[in-house]
Enzyme design. Sequence first.
Site, PDB file in Angstrom:
ATOM      1  N   TYR A 110       0.821  -1.214   0.000  1.00 40.51           N
ATOM      2  CA  TYR A 110       0.000   0.000   0.000  1.00 40.51           C
ATOM      3  C   TYR A 110       0.856   1.265   0.000  1.00 40.51           C
ATOM      4  CZ  TYR A 110      -3.321   3.543   1.274  1.00 40.51           C
ATOM      5  OH  TYR A 110      -4.088   4.673   1.254  1.00 40.51           O
ATOM      6  N   TRP A 112       1.128   5.724  -1.530  1.00 43.60           N
ATOM      7  CA  TRP A 112       0.821   6.742  -2.523  1.00 43.60           C
ATOM      8  C   TRP A 112       1.880   6.896  -3.598  1.00 43.60           C
ATOM      9  CZ3 TRP A 112      -2.548  11.322  -2.912  1.00 43.60           C
ATOM     10  CH2 TRP A 112      -3.799  11.096  -2.314  1.00 43.60           C
TER      11      TRP A 112
HETATM   12  N1  LIG Z   1      -1.521  18.498   3.481  1.00 43.45           N
HETATM   13  C1  LIG Z   1      -1.942  17.232   3.362  1.00 43.45           C
HETATM   14  N2  LIG Z   1      -3.173  16.983   2.868  1.00 43.45           N
HETATM   15  C2  LIG Z   1      -3.612  15.709   2.749  1.00 43.45           C
HETATM   16  C3  LIG Z   1      -2.789  14.601   3.079  1.00 43.45           C
HETATM   17  C4  LIG Z   1      -1.499  14.890   3.618  1.00 43.45           C
HETATM   18  O1  LIG Z   1      -0.726  13.984   3.973  1.00 43.45           O
HETATM   19  N3  LIG Z   1      -1.105  16.208   3.733  1.00 43.45           N
HETATM   20  N4  LIG Z   1      -3.240  13.327   2.910  1.00 43.45           N
HETATM   21  C5  LIG Z   1      -4.374  13.109   2.009  1.00 43.45           C
HETATM   22  C6  LIG Z   1      -5.018  11.811   2.240  1.00 43.45           C
HETATM   23  S1  LIG Z   1      -4.238  10.405   1.667  1.00 43.45           S
HETATM   24  C7  LIG Z   1      -6.234  11.668   2.820  1.00 43.45           C
HETATM   25  S2  LIG Z   1      -6.958  10.134   2.936  1.00 43.45           S
HETATM   26  C8  LIG Z   1      -6.974  12.825   3.304  1.00 43.45           C
HETATM   27  C9  LIG Z   1      -7.574  12.565   4.680  1.00 43.45           C
HETATM   28  O2  LIG Z   1      -8.536  13.496   4.982  1.00 43.45           O
HETATM   29  P1  LIG Z   1      -9.131  13.535   6.465  1.00 43.45           P
HETATM   30  O3  LIG Z   1      -9.197  12.166   6.992  1.00 43.45           O
HETATM   31  O4  LIG Z   1     -10.378  14.314   6.430  1.00 43.45           O
HETATM   32  O5  LIG Z   1      -7.961  14.370   7.158  1.00 43.45           O
HETATM   33  P2  LIG Z   1      -7.437  14.591   8.641  1.00 43.45           P
HETATM   34  O6  LIG Z   1      -6.503  15.746   8.522  1.00 43.45           O
HETATM   35  O7  LIG Z   1      -6.909  13.336   9.214  1.00 43.45           O
HETATM   36  O8  LIG Z   1      -8.715  14.985   9.488  1.00 43.45           O
HETATM   37  C10 LIG Z   1      -9.468  16.136   9.197  1.00 43.45           C
HETATM   38  C11 LIG Z   1      -9.912  16.765  10.479  1.00 43.45           C
HETATM   39  O9  LIG Z   1     -10.826  15.928  11.186  1.00 43.45           O
HETATM   40  C12 LIG Z   1     -10.848  16.385  12.527  1.00 43.45           C
HETATM   41  N5  LIG Z   1     -11.196  15.312  13.439  1.00 43.45           N
HETATM   42  C13 LIG Z   1     -10.421  14.319  13.900  1.00 43.45           C
HETATM   43  N6  LIG Z   1     -11.117  13.531  14.745  1.00 43.45           N
HETATM   44  C14 LIG Z   1     -12.351  14.039  14.797  1.00 43.45           C
HETATM   45  C15 LIG Z   1     -13.546  13.671  15.471  1.00 43.45           C
HETATM   46  O10 LIG Z   1     -13.615  12.679  16.190  1.00 43.45           O
HETATM   47  N7  LIG Z   1     -14.640  14.445  15.247  1.00 43.45           N
HETATM   48  C16 LIG Z   1     -14.630  15.522  14.438  1.00 43.45           C
HETATM   49  N8  LIG Z   1     -15.748  16.182  14.245  1.00 43.45           N
HETATM   50  N9  LIG Z   1     -13.519  15.908  13.814  1.00 43.45           N
HETATM   51  C17 LIG Z   1     -12.408  15.166  13.975  1.00 43.45           C
HETATM   52  C18 LIG Z   1      -9.453  16.859  12.840  1.00 43.45           C
HETATM   53  O11 LIG Z   1      -9.518  18.078  13.541  1.00 43.45           O
HETATM   54  C19 LIG Z   1      -8.793  16.933  11.499  1.00 43.45           C
HETATM   55  O12 LIG Z   1      -8.076  18.126  11.288  1.00 43.45           O
HETATM   56  O13 LIG Z   1      -6.126  13.961   3.388  1.00 43.45           O
HETATM   57  C20 LIG Z   1      -5.429  14.202   2.166  1.00 43.45           C
HETATM   58  N10 LIG Z   1      -4.850  15.513   2.243  1.00 43.45           N
HETATM   59  N1  LIG Z   2      -2.130   7.714  12.673  1.00 44.16           N
HETATM   60  C1  LIG Z   2      -2.492   7.877  11.408  1.00 44.16           C
HETATM   61  N2  LIG Z   2      -1.957   7.100  10.446  1.00 44.16           N
HETATM   62  C2  LIG Z   2      -2.325   7.255   9.160  1.00 44.16           C
HETATM   63  C3  LIG Z   2      -3.264   8.235   8.791  1.00 44.16           C
HETATM   64  C4  LIG Z   2      -3.835   9.035   9.825  1.00 44.16           C
HETATM   65  O1  LIG Z   2      -4.691   9.891   9.572  1.00 44.16           O
HETATM   66  N3  LIG Z   2      -3.404   8.839  11.107  1.00 44.16           N
HETATM   67  N4  LIG Z   2      -3.628   8.381   7.477  1.00 44.16           N
HETATM   68  C5  LIG Z   2      -3.520   7.197   6.645  1.00 44.16           C
HETATM   69  C6  LIG Z   2      -3.726   7.508   5.236  1.00 44.16           C
HETATM   70  S1  LIG Z   2      -5.208   8.246   4.844  1.00 44.16           S
HETATM   71  C7  LIG Z   2      -2.835   7.178   4.267  1.00 44.16           C
HETATM   72  S2  LIG Z   2      -3.289   7.397   2.635  1.00 44.16           S
HETATM   73  C8  LIG Z   2      -1.542   6.567   4.584  1.00 44.16           C
HETATM   74  C9  LIG Z   2      -0.389   7.050   3.677  1.00 44.16           C
HETATM   75  O2  LIG Z   2       0.677   6.176   3.758  1.00 44.16           O
HETATM   76  P1  LIG Z   2       1.724   6.017   2.530  1.00 44.16           P
HETATM   77  O3  LIG Z   2       1.028   6.215   1.236  1.00 44.16           O
HETATM   78  O4  LIG Z   2       2.446   4.737   2.741  1.00 44.16           O
HETATM   79  O5  LIG Z   2       2.698   7.243   2.812  1.00 44.16           O
HETATM   80  P2  LIG Z   2       3.726   7.992   1.856  1.00 44.16           P
HETATM   81  O6  LIG Z   2       4.618   8.762   2.750  1.00 44.16           O
HETATM   82  O7  LIG Z   2       2.987   8.763   0.813  1.00 44.16           O
HETATM   83  O8  LIG Z   2       4.563   6.818   1.206  1.00 44.16           O
HETATM   84  C10 LIG Z   2       4.875   6.760  -0.144  1.00 44.16           C
HETATM   85  C11 LIG Z   2       6.291   6.225  -0.322  1.00 44.16           C
HETATM   86  O9  LIG Z   2       6.512   6.008  -1.716  1.00 44.16           O
HETATM   87  C12 LIG Z   2       7.829   6.463  -2.029  1.00 44.16           C
HETATM   88  N5  LIG Z   2       7.891   6.714  -3.484  1.00 44.16           N
HETATM   89  C13 LIG Z   2       7.617   7.847  -4.152  1.00 44.16           C
HETATM   90  N6  LIG Z   2       7.795   7.655  -5.482  1.00 44.16           N
HETATM   91  C14 LIG Z   2       8.191   6.384  -5.647  1.00 44.16           C
HETATM   92  C15 LIG Z   2       8.543   5.612  -6.793  1.00 44.16           C
HETATM   93  O10 LIG Z   2       8.486   6.036  -7.931  1.00 44.16           O
HETATM   94  N7  LIG Z   2       8.911   4.321  -6.568  1.00 44.16           N
HETATM   95  C16 LIG Z   2       8.958   3.785  -5.327  1.00 44.16           C
HETATM   96  N8  LIG Z   2       9.343   2.522  -5.213  1.00 44.16           N
HETATM   97  N9  LIG Z   2       8.658   4.506  -4.236  1.00 44.16           N
HETATM   98  C17 LIG Z   2       8.261   5.776  -4.403  1.00 44.16           C
HETATM   99  C18 LIG Z   2       8.023   7.656  -1.158  1.00 44.16           C
HETATM  100  O11 LIG Z   2       9.390   7.980  -1.030  1.00 44.16           O
HETATM  101  C19 LIG Z   2       7.374   7.176   0.165  1.00 44.16           C
HETATM  102  O12 LIG Z   2       8.295   6.510   0.964  1.00 44.16           O
HETATM  103  O13 LIG Z   2      -1.219   6.817   5.954  1.00 44.16           O
HETATM  104  C20 LIG Z   2      -2.245   6.384   6.848  1.00 44.16           C
HETATM  105  N10 LIG Z   2      -1.769   6.454   8.200  1.00 44.16           N
HETATM  106 MO   LIG Z   3      -5.250   8.605   2.566  1.00 43.23          MO
END
Ligand SMILES: Nc1nc2c(c(=O)[nH]1)N[C@H]1C(S)=C(S)[C@@H](COP(=O)(O)OP(=O)(O)OC[C@H]3O[C@@H](n4cnc5c(=O)[nH]c(N)nc54)[C@H](O)[C@@H]3O)O[C@H]1N2
Ligand SMILES: Nc1nc2c(c(=O)[nH]1)N[C@H]1C(S)=C(S)[C@@H](COP(=O)(O)OP(=O)(O)OC[C@H]3O[C@@H](n4cnc5c(=O)[nH]c(N)nc54)[C@H](O)[C@@H]3O)O[C@H]1N2
Ligand SMILES: [Mo]
Length: 760
Positions: A110, A112
Amino acid sequence: MRDNPSSLTHWGAFTATLADGEITAVTPFPGDTDPSPLLGNIPGSLRHPSRITGPAVRRGWLHDGPGPTTARGADEFIAVSWEELAELLAAELRRVVDTYGNEAIYGGSYGWASAGRFHHAQSQVHRFLKLLGGYTFSRHSYSLGATGVIMPRVVGTHDDLFKRSTEWNVIVEHTDLLVCFGGVNMKNTGINHGGTTGHPAREALRRFRDKGGRIVSISPLRSDVDGDCQWLPAVPGTDVAIMLALAYVLATENLADRDFLDTYCTGYEQFERYLLGVDDSEPKSPQWAAGICGVDAAVLTELARTMAAQRTIVTVSWSLQRLRHGEQAPWMGVTLAAMLGQIGLPGGGFGHGYGSMNEPGLPPVRVRLPSLPQGANPVQTFIPVAAISDMLLHPGETFTYNGRTLTYPNIKCVYWAGGNPFHHHQNLPRLRRALARVDTVVVHDPYWTPMARHADIVVPSTTAFERDDYSGSRNDPLLVAMPAMAPPYAQARDDYTTFAALAERLGFGEQFTEGRTAGQWLRHMYEKWSREVNFAVPDFDQFWADGLLALPVESGLTLMADFRADPLAHPLATPSGRIEIFSDEIAGFGYPDCAGHPRWYDPVEWLGGQRAECFPLHLIANQPATRLHSQLDGGAVSKNAKIQGREPLRMHPADAAQRGLAGGDVVRVFNDRGSCLAGVVLDEGLLPRVVQLSTGAWYDPLDPSDPDSMCVHGNPNVLTDDVGTSSLARGCTGAAVLVQVEKFDGPLPPVRAHRPPVIR
Ligand SMILES: Nc1nc2c(c(=O)[nH]1)N[C@H]1C(S)=C(S)[C@@H](COP(=O)(O)OP(=O)(O)OC[C@H]3O[C@@H](n4cnc5c(=O)[nH]c(N)nc54)[C@H](O)[C@@H]3O)O[C@H]1N2
Ligand SMILES: Nc1nc2c(c(=O)[nH]1)N[C@H]1C(S)=C(S)[C@@H](COP(=O)(O)OP(=O)(O)OC[C@H]3O[C@@H](n4cnc5c(=O)[nH]c(N)nc54)[C@H](O)[C@@H]3O)O[C@H]1N2
Ligand SMILES: [Mo]
């Protein structure tokens, strides 16, 4: 290579300035009115000290051969040549397949990775492993683990909730009130999987307010809405109780739209018995909810009345389903919107993920994007993606998933390309123990991430800026050329090149490459696509020279408008063809933690329960504002936000004062699972007893040989619980966790995460 090449990342398009093979500056794409600050992490990333310079093998694995070991993460590495690496890796894959079968390879992999339709690491690794004879795979995502299982059962889809969501322009035009559970955080709208060339959300909200639109934000953090809103700082984890209370007011004050519920939904009656407390003598009234969520009952009652009187969208952020019982919030959100009866009307109804990703609110592209053909996986075995530690620790044991009983396979080889489990997985001490049980861990990455450090075989990849590619996403109007900006760093190779060489050794080179170079694949995929789409597409050379191609989009969408207009002609893909407020199928599974209708379950990790007596602070482990996950954690924007090199922990001044803490202090954040250091930032915009520490600081154990060692850098996943949302979806539960915080008085250990390990 062009002089000022342009490219695309998951967080935006840009033009780069280069010197000596390094990106020295970036300029956002001119069409982007609100470019992501994350672009600032790119300069310096090609030659960052954390790049993997050449193939490497863990010393213990090289000397003692494959096998379970606790040395992963603590051992040194031995540099090997590409020839040696390919030989070792091919032989190991052959051994595992011949001895244990293909099921023994976990290729869930898994993550991104980077933007790019051809060099997309997941597509490459999955194609390779399928041709090898298959692998145990993973379902769904850390993003939407609960939604991905529950919503197809409730509304017949989960994808269309985002891809075909109500467009921002429709909201601006028609909506009076946005009731946002989890806010609409602009930091998150920077991102779109595959890339994004525009960020219209902030401007849309400005226009919405200018027209008199109002936002109610239910969230523990004021910062979840930028600018004016009514902030209801509710106890985190209690959103379903709040939604029930709003529903209760609608039901008891004759404000629920009974016609809508009769025509478009099924099972409201069963749900209403629960809502009114017919069987459990507990009406889910505002008074009941106030005792749980801390928001005044009168405020909830008034809000419900306003919602019924106005054109209202109920939005649920994705974070709310990344919690224990995470299935309930989106299900209850739809139920509440159904009771308002505005689903499918312009500017009314339901939204999932506004402020979670750029995608919701953006018009979808009318065509699919060019893609690498994947073929079928001969192995049927899979896990819900966040069950990786469960799988590795419990081979042969059964588990429930979406109405089925499945068995964990016995994994011998874990193969990762394009993700970082030490970023994404919960309870990292447990993950380390789980990874210790397999024979071999293989990781492809451009950087020495903590996952690469825990590998036996480390394969250096190029970054997206060192190879030709193109990318786009399903809700962005441009396909963008991504010409290479610099040659591959040191000995790094494209994942495609690595897999092609391995496939050759393993006897399926021709099937893997189909006789094409990477450049020929780019052209082939594009040309095949241009024959399949129904609009005029320039030839590949023209597209490459232009750098951009405008794709046709479908504007003006309202989620479920077709269904609303004619529910018989456009039934939902649910058993009843309607919105399932009650699901006979889910009820039939008999799960103790997911009933036939949405309901309130007492959480474990919340301020209202017993656990809070030991760990009295609710830590929000949300997405970082300063990077995408763990990517480019060593970049300028990410590093500038750190405090004494540690990830910032935001805290209410009252909670800090109680602990004798000041802004800028380094603290130890801990619970019974683990601990990490973080740097204090005082912030009055938090509900007291809530602290916030984003994900993404690279895991950096003080003593790498001890899985329980403190992370000196601030990775919250040493603290989070790895339990799964419920027996239905087993989604990730990383959004929040209970902790305690204390001042760290000892000598400050150095952060070593961004330095390479010892390589001999
Ligand atoms: N800058 C930036 N943006 C991202 C990402 C990133 O790594 N960096 N990751 C992307 C990805 S892969 C995803 S899946 C999305 C995720 O999108 P979300 O899951 O929506 O993102 P989060 O920032 O985890 O949470 C959003 C807000 O929910 C609020 N929250 C947490 N717990 C609770 C609760 O129990 N109740 C309520 N009402 N609010 C709560 C928190 O204050 C938090 O700031 O974001 C995407 N956008
Ligand atoms: N506690 C907590 N944990 C969370 C979350 C949270 O809200 N709270 N959010 C979750 C969510 S929504 C998500 S989506 C996940 C994200 O978790 P990941 O998607 O695993 O996080 P990334 O840091 O985006 O990891 C991508 C990796 O791919 C590598 N990469 C980039 N380009 C290439 C390429 O061309 N080839 C190869 N081989 N590698 C490459 C980057 O260097 C990096 O190490 O985390 C989850 N974990
Ligand atoms: Mo995500």
